[in-house]
Write an enzyme that holds these catalytic residues in place. Structure first.
Site: not given
Ligand code: NAP
Length: 309
Positions: A88, A124
């Site tokens: 993205k 989103d």
């Molecule tokens: P991303 O860019 O990899 O970001 C991951 C986030 O999770 C970061 O803030 C990270 O913190 C945090 N994190 C990871 N492991 C962690 C842990 N053990 N403890 C605390 N925080 C932790 O991922 P993303 O693309 O934003 O996606 C995140 C989620 O959003 C996914 O589960 C995805 O399925 C969901 N999502 C859902 C939709 C929907 O339509 N429902 C749409 C988009 C995304 P740090 O910065 O400290 O690493």
């Protein structure tokens, strides 16, 4: 349904294959991995119900293939596309134009092909707004929001949506605190207004720590989980048990694996809680609206998604 996972190389090398499918593939999702994507299920149901003679396919695309793959869309007869993990942010740099929200969110999840040009959008945040209305009968702008995962891509998109909506309060929480702090600085101008909500600041960044969370949760209406934690049953709890209270609404953007631990904690506390399937549905419906300039057949899409979940 066509369950095939195509490769970006098949698009880059000319794309005739996609024109020759019956019906032709004119929409797709790019991702790596992409097999998990539920978008084809509900987008194809929507296309069929709308009498649109085309199909939506999955295209597995590595990072180095993204630019040529997107640039191949017009010649291969595509009218648009979705972008999923991890492309993205990269897609924003590739499209010819992007709307304000996609630019500020730093990410594109929807592309429209206009002649030779690629126009980028991000559905989103707007999808979450619709999901919250549907699930909790509330408007994001009226809420004091505590956002977990403010350092990730989804977290940023949601934080920017909160800023665009000028929600009452926004507390940005992230494991890596510096990222939440930097985002708060970036969004501060959106929260500098006369709107008074009592003694608390309208925009704050806090670390993912029990004491800070406890204090901020007492001044929040809605908790959003935008971390990737909760996708697997073995994931540790995101926040300590006992912090959630019955007055809260909890929206977990994670939708894999049924009820996450966060949702279970919220329900045990008597709070209203739901997972991210409704956001997934509404971001997809908004993409459909952008591609076709008409309302999406939402109930058809919902039924298709439900049958696949
Ligand atoms: P991303 O860019 O990899 O970001 C991951 C986030 O999770 C970061 O803030 C990270 O913190 C945090 N994190 C990871 N492991 C962690 C842990 N053990 N403890 C605390 N925080 C932790 O991922 P993303 O693309 O934003 O996606 C995140 C989620 O959003 C996914 O589960 C995805 O399925 C969901 N999502 C859902 C939709 C929907 O339509 N429902 C749409 C988009 C995304 P740090 O910065 O400290 O690493």
């Amino acid at each position: 349904m066509n369950e095939t996972i195509y490769e970006a190389s098949q698009l880059i090398s000319g794309g005739d294959l996609f024109k020759s499918l019956a019906p032709p593939a004119r929409l797709c999702v790019f991702g790596d991995p992409v097999a998990h994507s539920k978008s084809p299920i509900f987008q194809n149901a929507a296309l069929h119900a709308s009498g649109l003679e085309m199909q939506y396919v999955k295209i597995h695309t590595r990072s180095e293939e993204l630019t040529p793959a997107l640039q191949s869309l017009p010649a291969a007869g595509f009218i648009g596309a979705n972008i999923t993990i991890p492309h993205k942010p990269a897609a924003l740099a590739i499209v010819d134009e992007a709307d304000d929200y996609a630019r500020k969110a730093g990410a594109v999840n929807t592309i429209v092909v206009e002649g030779e040009k690629l126009i980028g959008f991000n559905t989103d945040g707007p999808g979450l707004v619709r999901a919250l209305r549907e699930e909790f009968y509330v408007d994001l702008r009226d809420l004091r929001v505590l956002l977990l995962g403010a350092g990730g891509g989804a977290g940023r998109a949601i934080a920017v949506q909160c800023a665009f909506e000028s929600c009452e309060r926004l507390v940005l929480v992230n494991r890596t605190f510096e990222k939440a702090k930097a985002l708060a600085q970036e969004l501060s101008s959106y929260f500098r207004s006369d709107r008074l909500v009592g003694p608390a600041e309208r925009l704050e960044a806090i670390p993912l720590e029990e004491r800070a969370l406890r204090e901020q949760l007492s001044k929040s209406d809605l908790v959003i989980n935008a971390t990737s934690l909760g996708m697997r049953r073995i994931d540790p709890p995101l926040i300590p048990a006992g912090l959630l209270t019955a007055n809260l609404m909890v929206y977990d953007t994670v939708y894999a694996g049924g009820k996450s631990r966060l949702i279970e904690q919220a329900e045990a506390a008597g709070a209203r809680a739901t997972n991210g399937l409704s956001m997934l549905l509404h971001q997809g419906a908004l993409s459909f609206e952008i591609w076709f300039g008409r309302a999406a057949p939402l109930e058809v899409m919902r039924a298709a998604l439900k049958s696949a979940s």
